[in-house]
Design an enzyme around this catalytic site. Structure first.
Site, PDB file in Angstrom:
ATOM      1  N   HIS A  36       0.960  -1.213  -0.075  1.00 53.70           N
ATOM      2  CA  HIS A  36      -0.024   0.128  -0.026  1.00 53.70           C
ATOM      3  C   HIS A  36       0.961   1.239   0.217  1.00 53.70           C
ATOM      4  CE1 HIS A  36      -3.681   2.318   0.584  1.00 53.70           C
ATOM      5  NE2 HIS A  36      -3.029   2.871   1.689  1.00 53.70           N
ATOM      6  N   ASP A  38       0.896   5.209  -0.369  1.00 56.19           N
ATOM      7  CA  ASP A  38       0.057   6.175  -0.276  1.00 56.19           C
ATOM      8  C   ASP A  38       0.767   7.483  -1.299  1.00 56.19           C
ATOM      9  OD1 ASP A  38      -2.211   5.821   1.566  1.00 56.19           O
ATOM     10  OD2 ASP A  38      -0.608   5.642   2.842  1.00 56.19           O
ATOM     11  N   ASP A 152      -8.514   1.444   1.332  1.00 55.69           N
ATOM     12  CA  ASP A 152      -8.283   2.555   2.392  1.00 55.69           C
ATOM     13  C   ASP A 152      -8.768   3.663   2.487  1.00 55.69           C
ATOM     14  OD1 ASP A 152      -6.293   2.987   4.639  1.00 55.69           O
ATOM     15  OD2 ASP A 152      -4.946   4.075   3.560  1.00 55.69           O
ATOM     16  N   HIS A 421      -6.607   9.540  -1.223  1.00 56.90           N
ATOM     17  CA  HIS A 421      -7.332   9.600   0.272  1.00 56.90           C
ATOM     18  C   HIS A 421      -6.406  10.152   1.068  1.00 56.90           C
ATOM     19  CE1 HIS A 421      -5.297   5.475  -0.063  1.00 56.90           C
ATOM     20  NE2 HIS A 421      -5.181   5.860   1.234  1.00 56.90           N
TER      21      HIS A 421
END
Length: 995
Positions: A36, A38, A152, A421
């Site tokens: 993951h 970001d 997420d 996000h």
């Protein structure tokens, strides 16, 4: 081989079948390796690229090549593109191509530039970021993502599954939903369902949806089951760059003869726990977490050993483990052909992770960035169609179209990036916010420069205004004729204004600027056809003796009302001042300097309406109860008035009357903390001025706030609403939000995102709020609606302080809302078009193209995008794959291929006329741009020819279908005539003839 020590233990606990009981596995575990990543959270994109992202893709493609059984999913294309374009060697690119073949080992899921937020993003921008990522993947690999990975975002919208279905996806994954709801869905085996995100599109956009269980996308061991910390052998990444000795902190102990029982038992226990929550004997096991697999060789080597160990004893415990992609897992589930429950268009908002953690604060965190992101999106929207008109209609004298495409591309990527996000949500570190602002500002500057260059390319030589004046060229980016009042800032009160033909413009007024005392606001009434321009020359007017033949400028008059103290009781409403246009009369109470009521002409009804600024106070000490932060909203009590005195001015003119209300925190303050600037406009009678008349435009000033304050604008009415609110999903559709009592944190749990609109209503009237940007919205009392405008927070949480996540935002913000008041029959028809009129107001910089022909669509159809993307792939899929197989660079960017996307604005039953299907002849509508050669209907992001796209069909317990079918291909129209049904979004490639 003798069973290991952990197997008899499981037998004793009743977690295994007896030895020899099974010949075939009863549970198949699909291990999906992922990282993951970001796109901006605690670290900037470049910091993340340096610290770990580069090594993720370097080492993953190598590890996949070394062992064919291994697999990996890649999600965020901004990172993959940066690696591909700026880091990867030819050898690494070749290995990535090998791993990607048919999605067997390297599968691209979701495929957007980012994993977008679902609460505060506009669906236009969701489509943009998906389109940018999908086009890169298709151009580079010839692949089209078909499975999502929205694991997420802080809550799940019903818009996203609709868009993904229209893009050709077969299944959708979400994770963060309310903790109570997730627990109930687990207990009842309802974590998987068929979601029909739109009540109008129904089965056409239904999609199989999987909610990740309580473990989420990472492996957080359940303390009752686990024997070790986890499965992350590569440790934690090191910023700003990897350690030279290769020793990372928090590295898990390796898999050895001694440790393998612990790892294996943890995996089996976890699988057995998860298996009870799903209806098929297939367990999706995400293996990864934030910033993992940057040492993929080490990670995969240990994973191999654990999985092999578990599979040695499949005959005993009935579990087999295999590497998988999402496609592998969903294919297995689909093969079972079970009948699934249908979920309607309701969303999963708001999201609470525990009792006091309602994640509703981020709806308003970093309000300034939210506003900038939407303004950048609106500028891009205008710039795309301007550039398209320019390229299609005229020879290019000076401007290089390739350079123009670069300017647009830079802003596309910046707008896409900020949909992440942890970006537009405001849940990032300060330095990361600075990065987002820099990227947006640079992209906007590039598009402004493009527009200025087009002006230079098209303007006649030596043309210009008289000394002291200037040109104003105003472009309407919507595909409808717009009648509105534009506001320009000038440095002189006596103005002469003429149009492109030299005729004097009669309808304008001048007034002192509200926040720049030395400047003046010039209001001009204008009517501009779709995708067309108005051109004005503005100069200081001559003296009155010399002004023969000129229209004398009207300088608005101002009434001043001194400070009024906040009333804590006593009589109000005895001294009212009316401000009116042809649709409304707003009554202002001079005893309080607040709005008192609004009379609306359509139903001849007066509604009590008053507005004031209030603040929620929050705690800052984590040792004394729950606190608010970037993510969560935890007020310590009800909102309190944030002002002690109000001063008011009424600036009245023939076109616009402006009400200026200044709110002072303390009576002695020299500067207001808050302000409301309300405008009522007077325009032409009839349909031309309908949208202009039926709105009260409001701009607010909020800030700087005191620490640990959350500022709201509360609008209180005498409508009998029962505290029921309606707010939108991403600007696409409305959701009914009944007030829900809760034992804990009721105020915060009744906040919802408002991306573009919200309303409250009773039987006679509806009050609509249209917003320029995302906010939090709630109805905490009967007849009330409140909008959270700004937040300033500080707390002593060590993690927040270490990562600069305290939201100490001392800025002043200027959000904009438009208010519509009237019966439902009126406001339901006006609100969609009014929202777009706010979002895409005329742009004050554009080229004056001669002999322009308007582009005009029916009133219920919106031109969602008109763009020359500059993609270098063939529309023919077979031809494109051949080009890739040959290793050729691909076809040249086709400047005659235009991306067109149309949207029907209305729901099936929203309006008796506007909700009807609409038939459009694209050749006729677009004739003003050139000669249309051919029309191709494409998937939402353009990568599928609709004649080739076929989605999986999922059996449901609710066989009811509206129109359409869950499986394409659908019957496609022949020729350029298309029919668009309520809430449909249709995407086309339009090929124009060479000049």
């Amino acid at each position: 081989m003798e069973p290991r020590g952990w197997l008899p233990l499981l037998l004793q606990l009743g977690l295994m079948w007896p030895l020899g009981a099974l010949s075939e596995p009863r549970l198949r575990v699909f291990v999906v390796p992922h990282s993951h990543m970001d796109v901006g959270w605690l670290h900037t994109v470049q910091e993340s690229m340096q610290a770990y992202v580069t090594n993720v893709y370097n080492s993953v493609v190598e590890a996949l090549t070394l062992e064919k059984k291994r697999k990996f999913i890649a999600v965020e294309q901004e990172y993959f593109r940066l690696w591909w374009d700026g880091v990867a060697s030819d050898g690494q690119k070749g290995r990535a191509h090998q791993a990607d073949e048919s999605g067997c080992r390297l599968e691209f899921v979701l495929g957007g530039q980012v994993m977008h937020d679902e609460a505060v993003t506009h669906f236009d921008d969701q489509i943009l970021q998906l389109t940018e990522g999908h086009s890169f993947l298709y151009e580079t690999f010839g692949v089209r993502p078909q499975f999502s990975w929205q694991v997420d975002p802080f809550g799940a919208s019903s818009t996203t599954p609709t868009l993904l279905a229209l893009a050709g996806f077969n299944a959708h994954i979400i994770s963060r939903i309310d903790y109570n709801l997730k627990e109930a869905m687990q207990d009842n085996q309802q974590l998987q369902f068929v979601w029909r995100g739109s009540r109008s599109l129904s089965a056409q956009q239904e999609i199989f949806t999987h909610v990740l269980d309580q473990f989420g996308y990472w492996l957080v061991p359940n303390t009752r089951l686990s024997l070790s910390e986890g499965f992350y052998w590569d440790g934690d990444p090191v910023f700003p760059g990897p350690p030279t000795d290769g020793l990372y902190p928090s590295m898990e102990i390796p898999v050895t003869e001694d440790t393998i029982p612990s790892f294996s038992s943890l995996l089996v226990n976890n699988v057995l726990a998860r298996a009870t929550w799903f209806r098929t004997p297939h367990v999706l096991w995400p293996w990864g977490c934030d910033r993992q697999f940057f040492n993929a060789s080490l990670q995969f080597t240990n994973m191999d050993r654990v999985m092999e160990e578990v599979n040695k004893f499949t005959y005993q415990h009935g579990i087999s483990v295999q590497y998988a992609t999402l496609g592998n897992y969903f294919q297995a589930v689909h093969t079972h052909q079970l009948s699934w429950k249908v979920r309607d268009h309701q969303d999963f908002l708001p999201y609470s992770s525990e009792i006091f953690h309602a994640w509703t604060g981020f709806y308003a965190s970093r309000s300034g960035l939210k506003g900038l992101a939407r303004r950048a999106s609106a500028l891009l929207y205008a710039g795309e169609s301007m550039f398209t008109r320019y390229v299609l209609l005229a020879p290019h004298r000076f401007l290089d179209p390739a350079w123009g495409l670069q300017q647009l591309q830079q802003l596309r990527w910046a707008v896409s990036e900020v949909q992440h996000h942890d970006a537009i949500t405001g849940t990032h570190a300060v330095k990361v916010g600075d990065m987002f602002v820099e990227h947006l500002s640079t992209g906007m500057q590039g598009v402004h420069k493009l527009m200025a260059s087009i002006i230079q390319d098209r303007s006649p030589a030596n043309s210009g205004p008289e000394p002291g004046g200037h040109f104003a060229v105003v472009y309407n980016p919507l595909a409808w004729t717009v009648t509105t009042i534009i506001t320009l800032t000038v440095g002189f009160p006596n103005v002469s204004i003429t149009d492109e033909s030299g005729r004097t413009v009669p309808a304008f007024q001048v007034q002192s600027s509200k926040e720049m005392p030395s400047a003046y606001d010039l209001h001009v009434l204008t009517t501009i056809p779709g995708l067309s321009y108005q051109h004005y020359s503005i100069r200081p007017s001559r003296s009155s003796q010399e002004a023969t033949g000129e229209t004398a400028p009207f300088v608005a008059s101002t009434q001043h009302f001194g400070h009024r103290l906040r009333r804590r009781g006593g009589q109000v409403g005895c001294h009212l001042v009316p401000v009116e246009n042809d649709c409304y009369t707003v009554f202002l109470d001079t005893d309080t300097n607040l709005m008192h009521s609004i009379w609306e002409r359509w139903s001849n009804r007066t509604v009590r309406v008053t507005q004031s600024f209030m603040e929620y106070h929050v705690k800052s000490d984590v040792n004394h109860g729950p606190i608010s932060d970037n993510y969560v909203f935890t007020p310590s009590g009800k909102a309190e008035p944030a002002w002690e005195a109000v001063r008011m001015e009424i600036v009245e003119g023939p076109l616009v009357t402006e009400i200026r209300q200044y709110f002072y925190r303390e009576v002695s303050d020299s500067e207001p903390t808050f302000a409301i600037y309300s405008r009522l406009a007077r325009g032409p009678q009839g349909s031309d001025g309908e949208l202009l008349c039926h709105r009260i435009e409001q701009e607010y000033r909020a800030g700087p706030l005191e620490l640990n304050r959350e500022a709201i604008l509360r609008t209180s009415t005498d409508l009998n609403t029962g505290r029921v609110l309606h707010s939108d999903n991403n600007g696409f559709q409305m959701q009914r939000r009944p007030y829900r009592q809760n034992m804990w944190n009721t105020i915060a749990r009744n906040y919802y995102p408002m991306v573009q609109s919200a309303f409250i209503e009773d039987l006679p009237s509806r009050l609509v709020l249209l917003s320029e940007q995302a906010h939090g919205v709630s109805s905490q009392g009967n007849g009330q609606v409140e909008v959270m405008l700004h937040r300033r927070l500080w707390n002593n949480d060590k993690w927040a302080l270490d990562n600069d996540l305290t939201l100490n935002d001392s800025s002043v913000v200027h959000p904009v809302l438009w208010l519509l008041l009237g019966p439902k029959t009126l406001t339901s028809g006006l609100s969609q078009r009014s929202g777009l009129a706010l979002q895409h107001r005329p742009v004050g910089m554009a080229p004056p193209v001669g002999n322009q022909k308007a582009v005009t669509l029916p009133s219920s159809v919106h031109l969602q995008i008109l763009s020359i993307p500059g993609w270098k792939y063939s529309s023919n899929h077979t031809q494109h794959l051949r080009t890739l197989q040959k290793g050729e660079a691909g076809v040249q960017a086709d400047l005659r291929r235009v991306l067109l996307r149309l949207q029907h604005l209305y729901e099936v039953d929203q309006d008796p006329v506007l909700s009807q299907p609409v038939t459009v002849n694209l050749r006729s509508v677009l004739g003003g741009l050139g000669s249309v050669v051919s029309v191709e209907e494409r998937s939402l992001t353009g990568t599928w020819d609709m004649r080739m796209m076929s989605r999986w069909t999922w059996s449901t317990r609710d066989p009811h279908r509206h129109r359409g079918n869950s499986s394409w291909p659908l019957p496609l129209p022949r020729g350029p005539t298309v029919t668009i049904y309520p809430k449909e979004i249709q995407t086309f490639f339009i090929h124009f003839q060479e000049q």
